[in-house]
Design a protein around this motif. Structure first.
Motif, PDB file in Angstrom:
ATOM      1  N   GLY A  60       0.611  -1.058   0.212  1.00 36.21           N
ATOM      2  CA  GLY A  60      -0.031  -0.107  -0.101  1.00 36.21           C
ATOM      3  C   GLY A  60       0.693   1.452  -0.255  1.00 36.21           C
ATOM      4  O   GLY A  60       0.706   2.471  -0.494  1.00 36.21           O
ATOM      5  N   THR A  61       1.584   1.358   0.748  1.00 30.41           N
ATOM      6  CA  THR A  61       2.267   2.377   0.728  1.00 30.41           C
ATOM      7  C   THR A  61       3.692   3.104  -0.686  1.00 30.41           C
ATOM      8  O   THR A  61       3.150   3.518  -1.170  1.00 30.41           O
ATOM      9  N   MET A  62       4.478   1.143  -1.179  1.00 33.39           N
ATOM     10  CA  MET A  62       4.678   1.474  -2.685  1.00 33.39           C
ATOM     11  C   MET A  62       3.704   2.066  -3.815  1.00 33.39           C
ATOM     12  O   MET A  62       3.971   2.620  -4.787  1.00 33.39           O
ATOM     13  N   LEU A  63       2.248   1.520  -3.376  1.00 33.29           N
ATOM     14  CA  LEU A  63       1.399   1.816  -4.691  1.00 33.29           C
ATOM     15  C   LEU A  63       1.334   3.570  -4.641  1.00 33.29           C
ATOM     16  O   LEU A  63       0.716   4.139  -5.246  1.00 33.29           O
ATOM     17  N   ARG A  64       1.362   4.251  -3.018  1.00 32.72           N
ATOM     18  CA  ARG A  64       1.098   5.592  -2.870  1.00 32.72           C
ATOM     19  C   ARG A  64       2.279   6.181  -3.797  1.00 32.72           C
ATOM     20  O   ARG A  64       2.029   7.243  -4.057  1.00 32.72           O
ATOM     21  N   VAL A  65       2.941   5.730  -3.425  1.00 35.41           N
ATOM     22  CA  VAL A  65       4.214   6.464  -4.352  1.00 35.41           C
ATOM     23  C   VAL A  65       4.388   6.761  -5.315  1.00 35.41           C
ATOM     24  O   VAL A  65       4.734   7.503  -6.049  1.00 35.41           O
ATOM     25  N   HIS A  66       3.656   5.482  -5.946  1.00 37.17           N
ATOM     26  CA  HIS A  66       3.664   5.067  -7.553  1.00 37.17           C
ATOM     27  C   HIS A  66       2.340   6.123  -8.056  1.00 37.17           C
ATOM     28  O   HIS A  66       3.080   7.167  -9.168  1.00 37.17           O
ATOM     29  N   PHE A  67       1.843   5.876  -7.191  1.00 34.23           N
ATOM     30  CA  PHE A  67       0.587   7.438  -7.668  1.00 34.23           C
ATOM     31  C   PHE A  67       0.809   8.698  -7.612  1.00 34.23           C
ATOM     32  O   PHE A  67       1.245   9.259  -8.289  1.00 34.23           O
ATOM     33  N   LEU A  68       1.789   8.498  -6.286  1.00 32.18           N
ATOM     34  CA  LEU A  68       2.255  10.035  -6.053  1.00 32.18           C
ATOM     35  C   LEU A  68       3.317  10.647  -8.080  1.00 32.18           C
ATOM     36  O   LEU A  68       3.150  11.547  -7.746  1.00 32.18           O
ATOM     37  N   GLN A  69       4.062   9.568  -8.155  1.00 32.48           N
ATOM     38  CA  GLN A  69       5.126   9.741  -8.777  1.00 32.48           C
ATOM     39  C   GLN A  69       4.115  10.279 -11.183  1.00 32.48           C
ATOM     40  O   GLN A  69       4.822  10.565 -11.273  1.00 32.48           O
ATOM     41  N   MET A  98      12.037  11.286  -6.992  1.00 36.45           N
ATOM     42  CA  MET A  98      10.255  10.703  -6.179  1.00 36.45           C
ATOM     43  C   MET A  98      11.250  10.831  -4.409  1.00 36.45           C
ATOM     44  O   MET A  98      10.262  10.876  -3.984  1.00 36.45           O
ATOM     45  N   GLU A  99      12.468   9.768  -4.744  1.00 27.65           N
ATOM     46  CA  GLU A  99      12.937   9.928  -3.591  1.00 27.65           C
ATOM     47  C   GLU A  99      13.318  10.655  -2.780  1.00 27.65           C
ATOM     48  O   GLU A  99      13.417  11.622  -1.514  1.00 27.65           O
ATOM     49  N   GLU A 100      13.901  11.855  -3.672  1.00 29.21           N
ATOM     50  CA  GLU A 100      14.465  13.436  -3.196  1.00 29.21           C
ATOM     51  C   GLU A 100      13.255  13.921  -2.392  1.00 29.21           C
ATOM     52  O   GLU A 100      12.838  15.076  -1.324  1.00 29.21           O
ATOM     53  N   ALA A 101      12.120  14.194  -3.273  1.00 30.51           N
ATOM     54  CA  ALA A 101      11.108  14.605  -2.788  1.00 30.51           C
ATOM     55  C   ALA A 101      10.453  14.175  -1.497  1.00 30.51           C
ATOM     56  O   ALA A 101       9.271  15.072  -0.951  1.00 30.51           O
ATOM     57  N   LEU A 102      10.411  12.795  -1.217  1.00 35.59           N
ATOM     58  CA  LEU A 102       9.650  12.565   0.193  1.00 35.59           C
ATOM     59  C   LEU A 102       9.889  12.534   1.460  1.00 35.59           C
ATOM     60  O   LEU A 102       9.895  12.969   1.904  1.00 35.59           O
ATOM     61  N   HIS A 103      12.117  13.416   0.637  1.00 33.45           N
ATOM     62  CA  HIS A 103      12.729  14.214   2.036  1.00 33.45           C
ATOM     63  C   HIS A 103      11.966  15.022   2.252  1.00 33.45           C
ATOM     64  O   HIS A 103      12.073  15.524   3.126  1.00 33.45           O
ATOM     65  N   ASP A 104      11.907  15.773   1.056  1.00 35.00           N
ATOM     66  CA  ASP A 104      11.520  17.324   0.667  1.00 35.00           C
ATOM     67  C   ASP A 104      10.264  17.254   1.587  1.00 35.00           C
ATOM     68  O   ASP A 104       9.841  18.890   2.234  1.00 35.00           O
ATOM     69  N   VAL A 105       9.385  17.062   0.838  1.00 37.27           N
ATOM     70  CA  VAL A 105       8.260  17.546   1.240  1.00 37.27           C
ATOM     71  C   VAL A 105       7.345  16.657   2.274  1.00 37.27           C
ATOM     72  O   VAL A 105       7.182  15.800   2.213  1.00 37.27           O
ATOM     73  N   PRO A 106       7.087  17.136   3.149  1.00 34.07           N
ATOM     74  CA  PRO A 106       6.158  16.199   4.417  1.00 34.07           C
ATOM     75  C   PRO A 106       4.967  15.468   4.018  1.00 34.07           C
ATOM     76  O   PRO A 106       4.553  15.475   4.457  1.00 34.07           O
ATOM     77  N   LEU A 107       4.064  17.025   3.448  1.00 36.79           N
ATOM     78  CA  LEU A 107       2.643  16.457   2.652  1.00 36.79           C
ATOM     79  C   LEU A 107       2.717  14.792   1.322  1.00 36.79           C
ATOM     80  O   LEU A 107       1.889  14.107   1.747  1.00 36.79           O
ATOM     81  N   TYR A 108       3.750  14.604   1.055  1.00 34.66           N
ATOM     82  CA  TYR A 108       4.254  13.054   0.304  1.00 34.66           C
ATOM     83  C   TYR A 108       4.267  12.651   1.573  1.00 34.66           C
ATOM     84  O   TYR A 108       3.354  10.758   1.131  1.00 34.66           O
TER      85      TYR A 108
END
Length: 320
Positions: free
Chosen positions: A54-63, A73-83
């Protein structure tokens, strides 16, 4: 000590991005999609535990929604709390997936053709709530550009893409052919081809088989005469623009023909909304990968998500 260092978020403003993610979090059928993907995931017995599907699917959809590459996407997860919050990775000691993990999950979906199945699951849910009637279909295609530069490692353009002419301009890339429910405007079928493949050649493959009426623009003239034409389907194809311009509107019969063309155009216009969401909302104006298979898989995922986006108000009213 700064507010961010304490892990606090005292902002009360609900941005459009937060509103978008909150709505999509409610309407995506997460449990059904996780159940679809989980059997294909490798079972690790050693090493660090894998991230939940479920977590990876949510990350994939954010992409997909924000047009991010795997490193971005990796950097955005570090930089954007909302993601991180959307993906369920907002704990103080949460481990974040790196670009290799994100890449492997995307390849897993591609290897098992799960993008097409995601579209099927989403449409099954929408049909179950009466949001897709399937009595009529609108067919159309749009061009998606690919890089024309040869300044890359192979020294050549993508061999699976092709050039085509539209009007007086040439384009290089692929075509996204879609079949859309004539009542709701939701996409039920997606086919990706090189740009030079004609729309009429894919028309019958865009039908789900239960429709009685199909609508298309003037590019589909003569489609009912093709050998693969299904019996019992009525095709409503637009009149050629030059022929319509020559209609004498002072003649009652020809004025009625013009009115019929206007009615067909209003129905056919439903197919433009998914294209707008694809290109303007989700930023898919150019292909993101090399090869038709990867880009077609992404198109199927994006059209599944666009269906949820277009139907979100009805779904939220159902209390999904």
């Amino acid at each position: 000590m700064k507010q961010g260092e304490l892990g606090l978020n005292l902002s009360t403003k609900r941005t459009r991005k937060r509103e978008f993610l909150d709505e999509m979090s409610q309407v995506v059928p997460w449990a059904d999609l996780v159940a679809l993907i989980e059997p294909h995931c490798p079972k690790k017995k050693t090493g660090r535990p894998p991230f939940p599907v479920g977590t990876m699917l949510r990350v994939h959809f954010l992409q997909q929604w924000f047009g991010l590459s795997d490193p971005a996407m990796e950097e955005a997860l570090h930089d954007v709390p909302l993601y991180r919050e959307f993906a369920g990775l907002d704990g103080a000691m949460a481990r974040l997936p790196d670009e290799s993990t994100i890449l492997r999950f995307r390849h897993l979906l591609e290897r098992h053709d799960l993008a097409a199945q995601i579209l099927t699951v989403v449409n099954g849910m929408l049909a179950g709530k009466g949001l897709m009637l399937k009595a009529g279909t609108v067919v159309d295609a749009t061009l998606i550009s690919a890089p024309t530069s040869t300044k890359n490692s192979s020294g050549e353009r993508d061999p699976e893409m092709h050039s085509t002419r539209k009007g007086k301009q040439y384009y290089f890339g692929m075509k996204a052919h879609i079949g859309v429910d004539a009542d709701s405007g939701l996409v039920h079928t997606v086919i990706g081809t090189a740009a030079h493949v004609s729309e009429i050649s894919q028309a019958h493959s865009l039908l789900h088989g239960n429709e009685t009426d199909v609508f298309g623009d003037a590019g589909f003239v003569g489609v009912h005469k093709r050998p693969e034409a299904a019996p019992g389907v009525r095709w409503h194809v637009s009149m050629l623009p030059g022929k319509r311009r020559r209609l004498d509107l002072s003649d009652r019969a020809q004025a009625m023909l013009n009115e019929i063309e206007s009615i067909k155009a209003k129905i056919r216009g439903k197919v433009e909304h998914p294209f707008r969401v694809l290109k303007q909302q989700f930023g898919m104006a150019k292909v993101r990968y090399r090869g038709l298979a990867k880009n077609t898989a992404q198109l199927k995922t994006l059209f599944a998500l666009s269906n949820l986006w277009m139907a979100r108000r009805a779904l939220l009213a159902y209390g999904v």
